[in-house]
Structures are given as structure tokens and as C-alpha cells.
Write an enzyme that holds these catalytic residues in place. Structure first.
Site, mmCIF file in Angstrom:
data_model
loop_
_atom_site.group_PDB
_atom_site.id
_atom_site.type_symbol
_atom_site.label_atom_id
_atom_site.label_comp_id
_atom_site.label_asym_id
_atom_site.label_seq_id
_atom_site.Cartn_x
_atom_site.Cartn_y
_atom_site.Cartn_z
ATOM 1 N N LYS A 13 0.974 -0.870 -0.075
ATOM 2 C CA LYS A 13 0.284 0.172 0.175
ATOM 3 C C LYS A 13 0.886 0.703 -0.279
ATOM 4 O O LYS A 13 1.025 2.396 -1.050
ATOM 5 C CB LYS A 13 -1.064 0.080 1.342
ATOM 6 C CG LYS A 13 -0.481 0.058 2.051
ATOM 7 C CD LYS A 13 -1.142 0.110 3.849
ATOM 8 C CE LYS A 13 -1.154 0.105 5.356
ATOM 9 N NZ LYS A 13 0.342 -0.951 5.072
ATOM 10 N N ARG A 88 -4.917 1.773 12.513
ATOM 11 C CA ARG A 88 -4.700 1.144 12.037
ATOM 12 C C ARG A 88 -5.676 -0.163 13.934
ATOM 13 O O ARG A 88 -5.498 -0.967 14.046
ATOM 14 C CB ARG A 88 -2.736 1.181 13.353
ATOM 15 C CG ARG A 88 -1.775 0.999 12.577
ATOM 16 C CD ARG A 88 -1.668 -0.112 11.352
ATOM 17 N NE ARG A 88 -0.665 -0.361 11.593
ATOM 18 C CZ ARG A 88 0.529 -0.016 10.858
ATOM 19 N NH1 ARG A 88 -0.163 1.814 10.193
ATOM 20 N NH2 ARG A 88 1.887 -0.926 10.658
ATOM 21 N N ARG A 127 12.656 -6.333 1.923
ATOM 22 C CA ARG A 127 12.137 -5.211 1.854
ATOM 23 C C ARG A 127 13.157 -4.010 1.987
ATOM 24 O O ARG A 127 14.142 -4.467 2.646
ATOM 25 C CB ARG A 127 10.697 -5.021 2.081
ATOM 26 C CG ARG A 127 10.661 -3.042 1.659
ATOM 27 C CD ARG A 127 9.622 -2.749 2.549
ATOM 28 N NE ARG A 127 9.077 -2.528 4.008
ATOM 29 C CZ ARG A 127 7.903 -2.361 4.306
ATOM 30 N NH1 ARG A 127 7.013 -2.069 3.424
ATOM 31 N NH2 ARG A 127 7.226 -3.318 5.259
ATOM 32 N N ARG A 162 14.940 -1.454 6.944
ATOM 33 C CA ARG A 162 13.751 -1.462 8.439
ATOM 34 C C ARG A 162 14.362 -2.433 9.470
ATOM 35 O O ARG A 162 14.085 -3.252 9.139
ATOM 36 C CB ARG A 162 12.349 -2.088 7.772
ATOM 37 C CG ARG A 162 12.411 -0.018 7.535
ATOM 38 C CD ARG A 162 10.765 -0.333 7.150
ATOM 39 N NE ARG A 162 9.660 -0.114 8.147
ATOM 40 C CZ ARG A 162 8.354 0.047 7.892
ATOM 41 N NH1 ARG A 162 7.964 -0.072 7.228
ATOM 42 N NH2 ARG A 162 7.800 -1.322 8.733
ATOM 43 N N ARG A 173 4.353 -8.442 14.006
ATOM 44 C CA ARG A 173 3.034 -7.514 13.521
ATOM 45 C C ARG A 173 2.161 -8.276 12.232
ATOM 46 O O ARG A 173 0.888 -7.260 11.989
ATOM 47 C CB ARG A 173 3.671 -6.413 12.182
ATOM 48 C CG ARG A 173 5.142 -5.425 12.650
ATOM 49 C CD ARG A 173 5.737 -5.242 12.342
ATOM 50 N NE ARG A 173 5.981 -4.342 10.940
ATOM 51 C CZ ARG A 173 6.289 -4.290 9.499
ATOM 52 N NH1 ARG A 173 7.781 -5.066 9.963
ATOM 53 N NH2 ARG A 173 6.636 -3.566 8.870
HETATM 54 P P1 AMP Z 1 4.556 0.989 8.995
HETATM 55 O O1 AMP Z 1 5.747 1.921 7.844
HETATM 56 O O2 AMP Z 1 3.161 1.382 8.887
HETATM 57 O O3 AMP Z 1 4.000 -1.013 8.553
HETATM 58 O O4 AMP Z 1 4.598 0.972 11.125
HETATM 59 C C1 AMP Z 1 5.757 0.678 11.371
HETATM 60 C C2 AMP Z 1 4.899 0.173 12.525
HETATM 61 O O5 AMP Z 1 4.674 1.782 13.291
HETATM 62 C C3 AMP Z 1 4.250 -0.121 13.027
HETATM 63 O O6 AMP Z 1 4.039 -1.271 14.073
HETATM 64 C C4 AMP Z 1 3.780 0.590 14.105
HETATM 65 O O7 AMP Z 1 3.970 -0.114 15.767
HETATM 66 C C5 AMP Z 1 3.954 1.599 14.105
HETATM 67 N N1 AMP Z 1 2.524 2.219 13.344
HETATM 68 C C6 AMP Z 1 2.269 2.715 12.650
HETATM 69 N N2 AMP Z 1 1.120 3.271 12.183
HETATM 70 C C7 AMP Z 1 0.429 3.411 13.420
HETATM 71 C C8 AMP Z 1 -0.290 4.262 14.049
HETATM 72 N N3 AMP Z 1 -1.550 4.368 13.008
HETATM 73 N N4 AMP Z 1 -1.151 2.857 15.124
HETATM 74 C C9 AMP Z 1 -0.490 2.471 15.789
HETATM 75 N N5 AMP Z 1 1.037 2.301 15.436
HETATM 76 C C10 AMP Z 1 1.390 2.450 13.978
#
Ligand code: AMP
Length: 315
Positions: A13, A88, A127, A162, A173
Site C-alpha cells: 500500500k 490501525r 524489503r 528496516r 506485526r
Molecule cells: P508501518 O510503516 O506502517 O508498517 O508502521 C511501522 C510501525 O509503526 C508499526 O509496526 C507500528 O509500531 C507503528 N505504527 C504505524 N502506524 C501506526 C498507527 N496508525 N497506530 C499505531 N502504531 C502505528
């Protein structure tokens, strides 16, 4: 255009969001990116968020909602936004709905990028992303590797892995996604805002599907118009192709259609302009009608003398 992109970690996404930014010129708002920037800057917020991020858990709603509220308040959000990685969970989605209701800008579409969970693990652990934030190109060492290992094809900067893309954290996750984020699918379906795009295959094909969904959901009129225009263009092209044989017959038709409509409108205006010809009746009623349309005599005098006197004297 106000969109939420839903999907498991690794569904692609983020990649689709970047392509949408290029196409529609509206900002992507990724809570993951915002949080990583805070961590990199060593801010208080970043310090609070880091532990949750490293363990694959969600950062507290309070932190994330504060960040999103600030981001939505920026001027570029007025043109719309693509929310990526937010909301989320259900409470975040409810808070988002309230925030957008206050701004008078409700969400238009929740687009789920759907990918099988088995594919997700390889996508995430493989990734790599360009370390140059201005570039942000994304690779996968299994599916779409860079030409030289560890280097971005586009800008030559080093690629980064990452810290939460290791197998252990990825598993957590994905669990968190199933438990907390996947219920948003029903949430947005109940609002009639959910659409789904298959997130497997070539990125360009997925993007085409994503754009089709957006055009149908958010810009149906624009898409209908472009189809009508395309149909009309095809008819005009066909008519042009047929013309050379009947060049003499085709020309008079448009000429005959125009004069029929215009002279009717022009004739009443011209005699009024030539008032000096009609001594008594035409001058006064015309002047009165313009200045005092409410008065008693105006309607009778306007209609009768203007119509009768003009054609007779003109002839
Ligand atoms: P992402 O890059 O979207 O996969 O986010 C990486 C990490 O950031 C996630 O595993 C969460 O720990 C935190 N995170 C990102 N977006 C949110 C959200 N909307 N609510 C809570 N934690 C978030």
C-alpha cells in the site's frame, strides 16, 4: 480526494500510495514514516514510540492521533490526502471520522490492498528502501532486486533494511494486523466505503486497478465524461472519414441549423435599438420598462406596441 489505504504490512500500500501522490498530486500521510522520522530525530515522541515499533506492536493511539491531527491541519491537506498505515484499529478509525467531520471533509474511500499472508513474509523480510528520503525507491531482494546489491538504481544512495522487517517482528506485526487492523474492513464496509484491489502481480497492473476503483468511486462523473468524450471523438473521426465522398452535402447542414436559432433572438432587440423610427409608442414604454418594471402600465405597453409597430415600420 480523501482516501484510506488499508492492507497488511507488506501489502504494497505504501508503493501504491506513492504512485497515487504522483498521479493526483495529493499528499501521502504515513504514520509509519512520521514515527520513523521522530525516532531518527531522537524526539521525545520518537523515544516513546520506538519500543513499540521495534517489538512489532502498535504505538499508543494518543501519540498517533496527535500526529495525524497535526498533519491534517497543514495547508496541503486541503486538496485531499492518502492515509497509509492509519487508522490501525477501530478507535483510531472512529477518531479519524470525528476529526474529518469537524473539518467537513469526510472520508470518501477505504481501499484494501489484498495480499495472501504467505506472500507477505517474503515481501517484508526482503524489503529494502532507498536511504535518500527525497527518492524513497523500494526494492525487494527476492522479487525486485536493485541492479547493484545495496544501491538504489534511481539515485545511487545506499539501501536500508528496516529494523522491524526481521522475521520475528514481521510475524508479530502480521498478528497485530489480523487482530486489530483487519476489523477495519468490516467497519468501512458497513459505511459503504470499502473497495478491494488485488495486491499481487506487477506494480503497474495493481496501480491501474487501484486508479480504476478510485475513478469509479470518487470521480464517477469525471470518468463518465471521459468515456462520453472518447465516444464522441470516435464518432467525429468516423464522420470525417466518411465526408470526402459527400463533401457537397455535409456542408449545408450546420449552416442551416445556426440561423434558425439566432435571428429569432436578435430581431426583437434590433427594432428596440431603432426607436427613433417609432415616434410615440415605442420610445416611452421601452424606457419605462427598463427603469420601473413594477408599475401598472408597464406590462401592457411593453408587449403590444413593441411587437406591432416594429415589423410594420421596418418593412
Ligand atoms: P508501518 O510503516 O506502517 O508498517 O508502521 C511501522 C510501525 O509503526 C508499526 O509496526 C507500528 O509500531 C507503528 N505504527 C504505524 N502506524 C501506526 C498507527 N496508525 N497506530 C499505531 N502504531 C502505528
Amino acid at each position: 480526494m480523501r482516501i484510506v489505504l488499508l492492507g497488511a504490512p507488506g501489502s504494497g500500500k505504501g508503493t501504491q500510495a506513492k504512485l497515487l501522490v504522483e498521479k493526483y498530486r495529493i499528499p501521502q500521510m504515513s504514520t509509519g514514516d512520521l514515527l520513523r522520522a521522530e525516532v531518527a530525530a531522537g524526539s521525545e515522541l520518537g523515544k516513546k514510540a520506538k519500543a513499540s515499533m521495534d517489538s512489532g506492536q502498535l504505538v499508543s493511539d494518543e501519540i498517533v492521533l496527535g500526529m495525524i491531527q497535526n498533519r491534517l491541519a497543514k495547508p496541503d491537506a486541503k486538496s485531499g490526502f492518502i492515509l497509509d498505515g492509519f487508522p490501525r484499529n477501530i478507535p483510531q478509525a472512529q477518531s479519524l471520522d470525528s476529526m474529518l467531520a469537524r473539518l467537513g471533509q469526510p472520508l470518501q474511500l477505504a481501499l484494501l490492498v489484498d495480499v495472501d499472508s504467505q506472500v507477505l513474509m517474503k515481501r517484508l523480510t526482503g524489503r529494502r528502501s532507498c536511504g535518500n528520503t527525497g527518492c524513497g525507491a523500494i526494492y525487494n531482494i527476492y522479487f525486485t532486486p536493485p541492479k547493484s546489491p545495496g544501491k538504489c538504481d534511481k539515485c545511487g544512495s545506499g539501501l536500508q533494511h528496516r529494523s522491524d522487517d526481521n522475521e520475528d517482528t514481521v510475524r508479530k506485526r502480521l498478528n497485530v494486523y489480523e487482530l486489530q487492523t483487519a476489523p477495519l474492513i468490516s467497519y468501512y464496509r458497513a459505511q459503504g466505503k470499502l473497495r478491494t484491489a488485488k495486491g499481487v502481480g506487477a506494480i503497474a497492473d495493481i496501480f491501474r486497478n487501484v486508479v480504476d476503483i478510485i475513478e469509479a468511486q470518487i470521480r464517477p462523473l469525471a470518468s463518465v465524461m471521459s468515456k462520453i468524450e472518447a465516444g464522441q471523438a470516435a464518432k467525429v473521426a468516423a464522420a470525417k472519414a466518411a465526408r470526402p465522398a459527400r463533401a457537397g452535402k455535409a456542408a449545408p447542414k450546420p449552416v442551416a441549423a445556426k440561423p434558425a436559432a439566432k435571428p429569432v433572438a436578435k430581431t426583437p432587440a434590433k427594432p428596440v435599438a431603432r426607436k427613433p423610427v417609432a415616434k410615440k409608442p415605442v420610445k416611452k414604454p421601452a424606457a419605462k420598462a427598463k427603469k420601473k418594471p413594477v408599475k401598472k402600465a408597464a406590462p401592457k405597453k411593453k408587449a403590444k406596441p413593441a411587437k406591432k409597430a416594429k415589423p410594420k415600420k421596418a418593412k
